[in-house]
Structure formats: C-alpha cells, structure tokens
Write a protein that holds these residues in place. Structure first.
Motif, PDB file in Angstrom:
ATOM      1  N   ASP A 100       4.796   2.071   2.280  1.00 54.59           N
ATOM      2  CA  ASP A 100       4.052   3.309   2.064  1.00 54.59           C
ATOM      3  C   ASP A 100       3.500   3.753   3.413  1.00 54.59           C
ATOM      4  O   ASP A 100       2.523   3.196   3.909  1.00 54.59           O
ATOM      5  CB  ASP A 100       2.915   3.085   1.067  1.00 54.59           C
ATOM      6  N   ALA A 101       4.147   4.759   4.023  1.00 51.73           N
ATOM      7  CA  ALA A 101       3.739   5.195   5.361  1.00 51.73           C
ATOM      8  C   ALA A 101       2.508   6.084   5.339  1.00 51.73           C
ATOM      9  O   ALA A 101       1.877   6.303   6.371  1.00 51.73           O
ATOM     10  CB  ALA A 101       4.900   5.931   6.031  1.00 51.73           C
ATOM     11  N   GLY A 102       2.147   6.621   4.175  1.00 50.49           N
ATOM     12  CA  GLY A 102       0.948   7.432   4.060  1.00 50.49           C
ATOM     13  C   GLY A 102       1.140   8.869   4.515  1.00 50.49           C
ATOM     14  O   GLY A 102       2.216   9.284   4.946  1.00 50.49           O
ATOM     15  N   VAL A 103       0.045   9.645   4.428  1.00 52.45           N
ATOM     16  CA  VAL A 103       0.028  11.049   4.814  1.00 52.45           C
ATOM     17  C   VAL A 103      -1.129  11.262   5.783  1.00 52.45           C
ATOM     18  O   VAL A 103      -2.247  10.801   5.547  1.00 52.45           O
ATOM     19  CB  VAL A 103      -0.167  11.959   3.575  1.00 52.45           C
ATOM     20  N   ARG A 104      -0.873  11.959   6.863  1.00 46.93           N
ATOM     21  CA  ARG A 104      -1.930  12.229   7.834  1.00 46.93           C
ATOM     22  C   ARG A 104      -2.868  13.313   7.313  1.00 46.93           C
ATOM     23  O   ARG A 104      -2.422  14.338   6.789  1.00 46.93           O
ATOM     24  CB  ARG A 104      -1.331  12.679   9.170  1.00 46.93           C
ATOM     25  N   VAL A 105      -4.177  13.069   7.436  1.00 50.60           N
ATOM     26  CA  VAL A 105      -5.174  14.063   7.054  1.00 50.60           C
ATOM     27  C   VAL A 105      -6.144  14.246   8.215  1.00 50.60           C
ATOM     28  O   VAL A 105      -6.320  13.355   9.051  1.00 50.60           O
ATOM     29  CB  VAL A 105      -5.939  13.647   5.783  1.00 50.60           C
ATOM     30  N   SER A 106      -6.793  15.397   8.268  1.00 49.89           N
ATOM     31  CA  SER A 106      -7.762  15.682   9.324  1.00 49.89           C
ATOM     32  C   SER A 106      -9.133  15.146   8.934  1.00 49.89           C
ATOM     33  O   SER A 106      -9.549  15.249   7.774  1.00 49.89           O
ATOM     34  CB  SER A 106      -7.849  17.192   9.556  1.00 49.89           C
ATOM     35  N   VAL A 107      -9.826  14.575   9.890  1.00 47.72           N
ATOM     36  CA  VAL A 107     -11.187  14.075   9.672  1.00 47.72           C
ATOM     37  C   VAL A 107     -12.081  14.588  10.803  1.00 47.72           C
ATOM     38  O   VAL A 107     -11.664  14.656  11.961  1.00 47.72           O
ATOM     39  CB  VAL A 107     -11.246  12.529   9.616  1.00 47.72           C
ATOM     40  N   SER A 108     -13.310  14.940  10.462  1.00 47.15           N
ATOM     41  CA  SER A 108     -14.225  15.453  11.483  1.00 47.15           C
ATOM     42  C   SER A 108     -14.952  14.292  12.170  1.00 47.15           C
ATOM     43  O   SER A 108     -15.077  13.202  11.618  1.00 47.15           O
ATOM     44  CB  SER A 108     -15.252  16.394  10.850  1.00 47.15           C
ATOM     45  N   ARG A 109     -15.438  14.562  13.346  1.00 52.47           N
ATOM     46  CA  ARG A 109     -16.204  13.551  14.079  1.00 52.47           C
ATOM     47  C   ARG A 109     -17.465  13.179  13.307  1.00 52.47           C
ATOM     48  O   ARG A 109     -17.853  12.014  13.254  1.00 52.47           O
ATOM     49  CB  ARG A 109     -16.563  14.080  15.466  1.00 52.47           C
TER      50      ARG A 109
END
Length: 433
Positions: A100-109
């Motif tokens: 399961d390579a996953g999905v990239r998501v954006s995260v804030s600092r």
C-alpha cells in the motif's frame, strides 16, 4: 479531490505508533473519506551526526543507484520517493497485492507543530529523545489502516510482526574472523549487544530462521517467542487499538498474559485460546506465502555488508579505507577483485543490498476476523480455518515500513555489523572455541 490537513484538524488525529523515520496518526474524525485511514508523518533525527532516514531529493550518487528505476531519480519529495519505491521496486518483489503506497496529502506547518505537542505524552521517551516531527515538510502519506478491516466490519484483530533477517549469510567476502555470522543469526547477536546497552531487559528466544522455516511447528515456536518477549517486533491490535506489545522497546500494554488471553478468547466470537491463536496465525503465514517472497528479497544481499561496503566506495568514487587496514593477502585479493568490477556491477551490488535492507527491516501486518454465519468469501481477502475451531476467518496481509534506505547509511551499516559481531565474539568466545 485534493486533501489539505490544517491546524483545525489536529483533534481528529491521534497517536498510533512510530518507527525510526515516521510517526503514525490514526483518524478519529467523521469524514467518510478519511475513515479507516492513518497519516504517516515524517520525522527528523535530533542527532545531526546520524544520517537521515530519507532525504527530500536523491543525492548525485543515489541517482546513479536508482537511474532508470521508474522515475525514482527524478523524485522531488520524500513522500513521492516512498510511493514510487514501494510501488515500483518493492511491489514486484513482494507482491503488489500486499503493498500500500498511500496517497500524498498536504499538511500545514501549524498542524505538524500541534501534533508535535499533542503526541508527547504518548511517544516513548527514547523516541522523543532521538527524533522530532519534521515541521518543515508540507506533505504526508495517507494510508489505509491495515490493523483493521474496511469500515463495514464490526470486529477485527491484527498482528504486526517484524520478521528481521531470515537467513544466514554465506558470502565469501565475510572475513574468517567473522565466520560466526555464518552460524548465528544477526538477530541473536544483536540481542546480546542490546542487553549489554540496557536497551532490553532480557534476550529474546525468537529465531527468525524458525519463522521462515516452512515448518508449522517452528513457526508456532517463533510466534510464541515473540509473544513472550515482544520488544518492538510483535504487536496485537483489536479493532485498530493496541492491546498487546509495546510502543517502546521493552514495554507491554498489559501487565499479565492472562488479560490478553481473555481478550482473544472472548472478543466477538473469536473463541481462541493462546495455542489456537498461534495456530491460526501459522496457517495464515503458511497459506499466504508472503514470507517466501520476503526471504527471496532479503537474499538479494549476496555479498554481505563486508563485501557491499567495498562496492559502495567504488560507487562514490573514493579510495576504500577498509582495504588499507587489511594484511591478509587472501582476503585482500578478494576485495581487490570487487574493486576491479565494472561500475555498473558495483552499482548493482549496492542497490541489491539496499533493497535487501528494506526487506530485512519491514513489518508484516496480518489482520483477520471471524466470518459471520454463511457469509460468502471476500474476493480480495484470503480465508483460513483450523481443525480445532469450527470457524472460518477472512484475513489480509500487508507489508508496511518499506522505506528506501539512504546510500550514505552504508558506512553506518558496516560499523554496526562489526560492532554487533565483535561484541558477540568477545562475550561468547569460550563457547565458540
């Protein structure tokens, strides 16, 4: 749909666990899209002398190693490296249906800074001392929580196992003075060093050769040894929550074995005592065949670190400092033979070693549930039953922690190998004579 996780979402994510390079958060909010998911957040070492577990971009020499390998060399972020490496390098070796390579998501600092604070009370002290969350990154990996079945399941149990290296090396490049490596597993020798450093309370009786043996009796023996001394190699989850095995090296979540046995015996019709629990796990491991593929991937390390380290210096175009201290003519000739290989062969040796290192350090997640009544078998899952229990169980098996190993860690691998081997030889010298 692009997913962006901000500071306002911090209460929806709770600590689930961590490894050397990443911290895992479990989603407990109400968005259907995120139910049954975990977030893999990157960490950085607090010790600047230790090479990073991964880098945002490949170094010049790493680009040589991974050239023409499905876009790895062109990757511009850690998360994309993880995804491509897991999918395109480890997937064909271990089975794409177990990756399961996953999905990239954006995260804030701000989200990452709040997570750093909110998880402090849950993280093991030694992990906090060693690493912190990388608050400079702007992405994380969203992955299915493989400690549970899909969201429509009412009950599931999962076992996480870190198998470690399942074979004894036989490389001709292992020096005669280190021949003990061909007789005693790396895991057993490392246990002796960890005990000396007070990193564990007692040595485990677990032998990886038992787990990879194809013998149900020996697999059962290996599982029992992991259960009795789980360290960070054995954990059990009930509906996604840890019920046995610790987050720290030598900590368990329960004070007595009885509490765990009661849970597996009474939970949602599982109806398994400890021996039957191990019997069921043994059947899953045997039937799935995943350890066969894992072992073959580990065995890509044909040269052992004592050989691969010489090829490493050829890849980075530096004189080999190890050859300068060798006075054994026979051994020196072997290493000179390595140094005379074409550069593409040296690259292949190092690349295979790094892939093998991933396979030696990954985890296996086996999750299962009792099949209810006459429910049909689910296509994407396996099923298994044991004679002693009138029950069929659906199960799935996934490999996790399939990170690419940085090229610059080759020297660390060599030094650690020598430290482990030398300590074991000194401690058990009389027994080895």
């Amino acid at each position: 749909m692009k997913i962006v996780i901000t500071a306002e979402d911090v209460n929806d994510w709770v600590y689930k666990g961590e490894g050397a390079a990443n911290l895992i958060l479990r989603y407990q909010g109400s968005l259907p899209l995120l139910l049954g998911k975990v977030l893999r957040v990157q960490k950085v070492s607090k010790d600047e002398t230790i090479p990073p577990m991964a880098c945002a971009e490949l170094s010049m020499h790493e680009q040589l190693i991974w050239a023409n390998m499905d876009g790895l060399a062109e990757s511009k972020s850690k998360d994309s490296l993880v995804q491509i490496y897991a999918t395109c390098i480890m997937g064909p070796l271990l089975g794409t249906n177990h990756i399961d390579a996953g999905v990239r998501v954006s995260v804030s600092r701000e989200f990452l800074e709040k997570v750093e604070v909110s998880t402090l009370n849950f993280r093991p002290a030694w992990r906090i001392k060693a690493s912190k969350i990388d608050t400079l990154t702007r992405s994380a990996l969203l992955i299915s929580d493989h400690s549970v079945f899909p969201s429509n399941s009412t009950f599931s149990i999962a076992v996480e196992i870190k198998p470690k290296c399942g074979f004894l090396p036989s490389s001709e490049y292992i020096s005669d003075e280190n021949s003990i490596k061909k007789q005693v597993t790396r895991y057993k020798m490392h246990q002796a060093l960890k005990l000396n450093k007070k990193q564990i309370l007692e040595e485990s009786a677990y032998d990886p050769l038992d787990l990879f043996s194809h013998s149900n009796e020996r697999i059962h023996k290996a599982l029992n040894a992991l259960y009795l001394n789980p360290q960070n190699n054995f954990r059990v989850f009930l509906n996604g929550s840890l019920i046995y095995g610790g987050m720290d090296t030598d900590t368990n979540t329960h004070d007595t074995n009885n509490s765990f046995e009661e849970i597996i015996d009474t939970s949602s019709g599982l109806n398994l005592d400890l021996p039957k629990f191990f019997e069921l796990l043994t059947e899953m491991i045997s039937k799935s065949g995943v350890l066969n593929r894992l072992l073959e991937t580990q065995k890509l390390d044909l040269y052992d670190i004592e050989g691969a380290i010489h090829s490493y210096y050829d890849v980075i175009s530096k004189p080999c400092p190890l050859c300068e201290g060798i006075y054994d003519d026979g051994l020196l000739k072997k290493y000179e033979k390595l140094h005379s290989l074409p550069i593409q062969k040296s690259i292949e040796i190092v690349r295979d070693y790094l892939v093998s290192a991933t396979a030696k350090d990954c985890c296996l997640m086996l999750s299962f549930r009792p099949r209810e009544g006459e429910a049909p078998a689910l296509e994407k899952y396996g099923s298994v039953g044991i004679e002693s229990v009138d029950q069929v169980y659906d199960y799935k098996v996934f490999f996790i922690d399939l990170d690419m190993k940085p090229l610059e860690k080759m020297v660390h691998y060599y030094n650690l190998d020598q430290k482990i081997t030398n300590f074991y030889k000194q401690k058990y010298q009389k027994l080895l004579l």
